[in-house]
Write a protein that holds these residues in place. Structure first.
Motif, PDB file in Angstrom:
ATOM      1  N   PRO A  63       0.841  -1.195   0.000  1.00 18.67           N
ATOM      2  CA  PRO A  63       0.000   0.000   0.000  1.00 18.67           C
ATOM      3  C   PRO A  63       0.877   1.246   0.000  1.00 18.67           C
ATOM      4  O   PRO A  63       2.005   1.215   0.491  1.00 18.67           O
ATOM      5  CB  PRO A  63      -0.796  -0.126   1.302  1.00 18.67           C
ATOM      6  CG  PRO A  63      -0.070  -1.100   2.145  1.00 18.67           C
ATOM      7  CD  PRO A  63       0.725  -1.970   1.233  1.00 18.67           C
ATOM      8  N   GLN A  65       2.758   4.308   1.061  1.00 19.99           N
ATOM      9  CA  GLN A  65       3.179   4.732   2.397  1.00 19.99           C
ATOM     10  C   GLN A  65       4.512   5.455   2.282  1.00 19.99           C
ATOM     11  O   GLN A  65       5.405   5.008   1.572  1.00 19.99           O
ATOM     12  CB  GLN A  65       3.324   3.502   3.296  1.00 19.99           C
ATOM     13  CG  GLN A  65       3.375   3.784   4.753  1.00 19.99           C
ATOM     14  CD  GLN A  65       2.084   4.417   5.263  1.00 19.99           C
ATOM     15  OE1 GLN A  65       2.113   5.580   5.602  1.00 19.99           O
ATOM     16  NE2 GLN A  65       0.995   3.684   5.290  1.00 19.99           N
ATOM     17  N   GLU A  69       8.192   2.737   9.006  1.00 20.93           N
ATOM     18  CA  GLU A  69       7.722   2.320  10.329  1.00 20.93           C
ATOM     19  C   GLU A  69       6.196   2.222  10.349  1.00 20.93           C
ATOM     20  O   GLU A  69       5.635   1.263  10.885  1.00 20.93           O
ATOM     21  CB  GLU A  69       8.208   3.308  11.393  1.00 20.93           C
ATOM     22  CG  GLU A  69       7.880   2.872  12.802  1.00 20.93           C
ATOM     23  CD  GLU A  69       8.451   3.824  13.844  1.00 20.93           C
ATOM     24  OE1 GLU A  69       7.919   3.818  14.970  1.00 20.93           O
ATOM     25  OE2 GLU A  69       9.414   4.551  13.537  1.00 20.93           O
ATOM     26  N   THR A  70       5.544   3.184   9.744  1.00 22.62           N
ATOM     27  CA  THR A  70       4.078   3.154   9.677  1.00 22.62           C
ATOM     28  C   THR A  70       3.608   1.953   8.868  1.00 22.62           C
ATOM     29  O   THR A  70       2.654   1.264   9.250  1.00 22.62           O
ATOM     30  CB  THR A  70       3.539   4.458   9.047  1.00 22.62           C
ATOM     31  OG1 THR A  70       4.034   5.558   9.793  1.00 22.62           O
ATOM     32  CG2 THR A  70       2.032   4.491   9.031  1.00 22.62           C
ATOM     33  N   LEU A  71       4.279   1.680   7.755  1.00 27.15           N
ATOM     34  CA  LEU A  71       3.933   0.521   6.929  1.00 27.15           C
ATOM     35  C   LEU A  71       4.089  -0.774   7.718  1.00 27.15           C
ATOM     36  O   LEU A  71       3.203  -1.638   7.704  1.00 27.15           O
ATOM     37  CB  LEU A  71       4.810   0.491   5.671  1.00 27.15           C
ATOM     38  CG  LEU A  71       4.569  -0.662   4.709  1.00 27.15           C
ATOM     39  CD1 LEU A  71       3.140  -0.627   4.170  1.00 27.15           C
ATOM     40  CD2 LEU A  71       5.566  -0.618   3.562  1.00 27.15           C
ATOM     41  N   ASN A  73       3.999  -1.144  10.974  1.00 28.56           N
ATOM     42  CA  ASN A  73       2.949  -1.180  12.008  1.00 28.56           C
ATOM     43  C   ASN A  73       1.595  -1.533  11.402  1.00 28.56           C
ATOM     44  O   ASN A  73       0.814  -2.276  12.008  1.00 28.56           O
ATOM     45  CB  ASN A  73       2.872   0.158  12.745  1.00 28.56           C
ATOM     46  CG  ASN A  73       4.066   0.363  13.655  1.00 28.56           C
ATOM     47  OD1 ASN A  73       4.659  -0.598  14.145  1.00 28.56           O
ATOM     48  ND2 ASN A  73       4.431   1.610  13.879  1.00 28.56           N
ATOM     49  N   ASP A  74       1.305  -1.014  10.210  1.00 26.62           N
ATOM     50  CA  ASP A  74       0.048  -1.355   9.534  1.00 26.62           C
ATOM     51  C   ASP A  74      -0.015  -2.855   9.233  1.00 26.62           C
ATOM     52  O   ASP A  74      -1.062  -3.485   9.402  1.00 26.62           O
ATOM     53  CB  ASP A  74      -0.111  -0.555   8.239  1.00 26.62           C
ATOM     54  CG  ASP A  74      -0.422   0.909   8.498  1.00 26.62           C
ATOM     55  OD1 ASP A  74      -0.731   1.264   9.660  1.00 26.62           O
ATOM     56  OD2 ASP A  74      -0.344   1.712   7.528  1.00 26.62           O
ATOM     57  N   PHE A  75       1.101  -3.417   8.780  1.00 27.52           N
ATOM     58  CA  PHE A  75       1.143  -4.854   8.540  1.00 27.52           C
ATOM     59  C   PHE A  75       0.913  -5.623   9.840  1.00 27.52           C
ATOM     60  O   PHE A  75       0.152  -6.589   9.884  1.00 27.52           O
ATOM     61  CB  PHE A  75       2.491  -5.276   7.928  1.00 27.52           C
ATOM     62  CG  PHE A  75       2.497  -5.270   6.440  1.00 27.52           C
ATOM     63  CD1 PHE A  75       1.784  -6.205   5.720  1.00 27.52           C
ATOM     64  CD2 PHE A  75       3.235  -4.320   5.752  1.00 27.52           C
ATOM     65  CE1 PHE A  75       1.792  -6.200   4.343  1.00 27.52           C
ATOM     66  CE2 PHE A  75       3.245  -4.308   4.365  1.00 27.52           C
ATOM     67  CZ  PHE A  75       2.521  -5.252   3.649  1.00 27.52           C
ATOM     68  N   ASP A  77      -0.656  -4.656  12.530  1.00 28.21           N
ATOM     69  CA  ASP A  77      -2.057  -4.507  12.926  1.00 28.21           C
ATOM     70  C   ASP A  77      -2.963  -5.405  12.080  1.00 28.21           C
ATOM     71  O   ASP A  77      -3.878  -6.049  12.595  1.00 28.21           O
ATOM     72  CB  ASP A  77      -2.511  -3.052  12.781  1.00 28.21           C
ATOM     73  CG  ASP A  77      -1.841  -2.126  13.789  1.00 28.21           C
ATOM     74  OD1 ASP A  77      -1.299  -2.637  14.811  1.00 28.21           O
ATOM     75  OD2 ASP A  77      -1.843  -0.897  13.551  1.00 28.21           O
ATOM     76  N   PHE A  78      -2.688  -5.446  10.775  1.00 27.92           N
ATOM     77  CA  PHE A  78      -3.499  -6.280   9.890  1.00 27.92           C
ATOM     78  C   PHE A  78      -3.448  -7.744  10.323  1.00 27.92           C
ATOM     79  O   PHE A  78      -4.476  -8.406  10.446  1.00 27.92           O
ATOM     80  CB  PHE A  78      -3.000  -6.150   8.437  1.00 27.92           C
ATOM     81  CG  PHE A  78      -3.608  -7.161   7.508  1.00 27.92           C
ATOM     82  CD1 PHE A  78      -4.876  -6.973   6.990  1.00 27.92           C
ATOM     83  CD2 PHE A  78      -2.907  -8.312   7.163  1.00 27.92           C
ATOM     84  CE1 PHE A  78      -5.440  -7.909   6.140  1.00 27.92           C
ATOM     85  CE2 PHE A  78      -3.455  -9.257   6.307  1.00 27.92           C
ATOM     86  CZ  PHE A  78      -4.731  -9.049   5.793  1.00 27.92           C
ATOM     87  N   ARG A  81      -5.270  -8.380  13.638  1.00 29.36           N
ATOM     88  CA  ARG A  81      -6.723  -8.435  13.427  1.00 29.36           C
ATOM     89  C   ARG A  81      -7.118  -9.752  12.764  1.00 29.36           C
ATOM     90  O   ARG A  81      -8.128 -10.362  13.113  1.00 29.36           O
ATOM     91  CB  ARG A  81      -7.183  -7.255  12.570  1.00 29.36           C
ATOM     92  CG  ARG A  81      -7.224  -5.928  13.314  1.00 29.36           C
ATOM     93  CD  ARG A  81      -7.943  -4.842  12.512  1.00 29.36           C
ATOM     94  NE  ARG A  81      -7.432  -4.667  11.157  1.00 29.36           N
ATOM     95  CZ  ARG A  81      -6.441  -3.848  10.820  1.00 29.36           C
ATOM     96  NH1 ARG A  81      -5.830  -3.126  11.741  1.00 29.36           N
ATOM     97  NH2 ARG A  81      -6.056  -3.745   9.565  1.00 29.36           N
TER      98      ARG A  81
END
Length: 143
Positions: A63, A65, A69-71, A73-75, A77-78, A81
């Protein structure tokens, strides 16, 4: 373009164009054949060559980005979940244990008789050879 309007010049020009086109085709064929051969056993590399051959633009599968670091963290979190959803689905499954009916055997074994090497050999020799060589198995019994 051709300056001359003579038929011989036009025919010569077409002949050279045809030779050039065939040579270009042969070179491309050789190049891509070598590329495919170099991918032997590596399906990822082969898919990349295939994509190149189909003139498909390779898009970034990640995605958009700007921050690594944000990428990451997004992974994270995904996948967290995803694991939570899987756990919920597993917990919601209601399984009825299978009913196993065990009946006592009608054949009762009261005594055993001893067997000889020749009895064992006869059983081995009368069995199918799918599990190995008869002579090899019989030789093992003798030892």
């Amino acid at each position: 373009m051709l300056q001359s309007q003579r038929k011989s010049d036009k025919d010569g020009y077409r002949e050279i164009c045809n030779k050039y086109t065939k040579l270009l085709h042969d070179c491309k064929h050789l190049y891509y054949t070598e590329q495919i051969n170099q991918c032997a056993g590596d399906s990822r590399k082969l898919f990349q060559v295939f994509t190149l051959l189909c003139n498909k633009k390779q898009e970034c599968p990640l995605p958009p980005q700007n921050d690594s670091e944000t990428l990451a963290n997004d992974f994270g979190d995904f996948f967290c979940r995803k694991i939570d959803l899987l756990r919920e689905e597993i917990d919601s499954i209601h399984m009825v244990p299978p009913q196993i009916n065990c009946y006592p055997s009608e054949i009762l074994l009261h005594s055993f008789s001893t067997v000889t090497e020749s009895d064992v050999r006869a059983v081995i020799m009368s069995s199918s050879s799918a599990s190995g060589s008869h002579s090899h198995m019989a030789a093992e019994v003798m030892h």
